[in-house]
Design an enzyme around this catalytic site. Sequence first.
Site, mmCIF file in Angstrom:
data_model
loop_
_atom_site.group_PDB
_atom_site.id
_atom_site.type_symbol
_atom_site.label_atom_id
_atom_site.label_comp_id
_atom_site.label_asym_id
_atom_site.label_seq_id
_atom_site.Cartn_x
_atom_site.Cartn_y
_atom_site.Cartn_z
ATOM 1 N N LYS A 183 3.826 -15.523 2.118
ATOM 2 C CA LYS A 183 3.708 -16.209 0.819
ATOM 3 C C LYS A 183 5.142 -16.479 0.362
ATOM 4 O O LYS A 183 5.594 -16.032 -0.703
ATOM 5 C CB LYS A 183 2.947 -15.293 -0.157
ATOM 6 N N TYR A 218 0.813 -1.214 0.000
ATOM 7 C CA TYR A 218 0.000 0.000 0.000
ATOM 8 C C TYR A 218 0.852 1.273 0.000
ATOM 9 O O TYR A 218 0.356 2.351 -0.300
ATOM 10 C CB TYR A 218 -0.954 0.022 1.213
ATOM 11 N N ASP A 278 -5.021 -7.098 5.885
ATOM 12 C CA ASP A 278 -6.241 -6.378 5.519
ATOM 13 C C ASP A 278 -7.333 -7.387 5.156
ATOM 14 O O ASP A 278 -8.485 -7.298 5.605
ATOM 15 C CB ASP A 278 -5.920 -5.477 4.308
ATOM 16 N N ASP A 331 -2.663 -18.352 1.602
ATOM 17 C CA ASP A 331 -3.831 -19.038 1.027
ATOM 18 C C ASP A 331 -4.337 -20.124 1.978
ATOM 19 O O ASP A 331 -5.543 -20.291 2.192
ATOM 20 C CB ASP A 331 -3.522 -19.595 -0.375
ATOM 21 N N ASP A 389 -10.680 -9.000 7.813
ATOM 22 C CA ASP A 389 -12.096 -8.902 7.447
ATOM 23 C C ASP A 389 -12.728 -10.287 7.385
ATOM 24 O O ASP A 389 -13.884 -10.465 7.792
ATOM 25 C CB ASP A 389 -12.260 -8.178 6.104
#
Length: 363
Positions: free
Chosen positions: A191, A141, A247, A223, A251
């Site tokens: 990852k 970001y 992020d 994942d 959620d």
Amino acid sequence: MNFKITLLPGDGIGPEVVAEAVRVLETIAGKHKHTFSFQERLMGGCSIDKYGSSLTDETLADCQTSDAVLFGAVGGPKWDDPNAKDRPERGLLALRKGLGVFANLRPVKVHPALADHSPLKPEKLQGVDILILRELTGGLYFGQPKMREMKDGHQRAVDTLEYYDYEIKRIVDLAFELAKGRKKKVTSVDKANVLESSRLWRQVATQAGKENPDIELEHVLVDTASMKLITGPASFDVVVTENMFGDILTDEASVLAGSMGMLPSASLGEAGSRSGSEARMGLYEPIHGSAPDIAGKGIANPIGTILSAALLLRHSFELESEAVAIENGVHQTITAGARTADLGGMLTTRQMTDEIIKSIEEN
Ligand code: NAD
């Protein structure tokens, strides 16, 4: 003890839920003989309307010189124009940066009495008590270059995923510190099979694991982590991950609890960043947004903000037993059957808080 708290109620239901959390903090102050002084400031859409800026320099300075910041939510259709020169969310990003908060903590606990509100089967939710730490100031970001260009007749867009070892170390160290007071397990999510930044992340996390032999460390690919959050959420204790993975995973995890209105969050700076103490400067807020669909009706669930106030007491003021008193008050109130509309009940925002305050006072 004396503490100064800056309140940023913001937009929509923000002012409604922050006002209730203040009532709970005042109850705690009275019971435990502390003095909390509150100063209220504008941020978000309301600040754009009054000052033409979502976060003014004066408001930021007031936050920086207080002991902690309690925030509601910002945004709403009125300020949604994508071409506007300032947007409510910009104020929030500028505030996080200005406070130097790099670790976003999201505890997700499922109250047994609310298991029916979750999309998962109740048996999957037994014992779910997860603390997710999301890195907040680095990664995709913020990395540079971030741009668009025309190349060979096509539009090309670039974002950069970049991490320094010290940015990883400070949040991984915090994860281990927090795991000590819990079930002593850290899951580091990356990852590393594909991304170089994740290989550095795993290297730093592995080193921290060696320095904390009393804490179990596992590495899980992002994942796989997203699947395990649904198939076996009770297997997690503390989860630590980079900005974008966090992020998304936070959620995903939030739906386990049944309602957005239930969950708190804390964004913390370095140890010692709260001036004159060893504690951390913190920005505390519920995970939900400004909920324009129910704003002004007095029916918002205040629990996410009230539990954020408990995190404030724990992490910025080091008042653990006072934080636990709030958490127990919420737990007992839900156990007794009190429900706002999002949980299928009839209580107003104020009535729900009244029940929580009563429970705190009785214990
Ligand atoms: P939202 O979280 O505001 O609302 C989603 C749904 O959950 C709505 O139906 C709402 O009524 C319900 N809800 C949320 N909080 C609740 C509570 N405490 N009690 C009962 N019900 C609750 O998300 P959204 O609708 O996508 O966004 C609305 C606005 O909030 C947008 O402008 C968005 O940009 C902003 N937003 C702000 C923040 C923040 O300030 N940190 C976070 C997310 C969204």
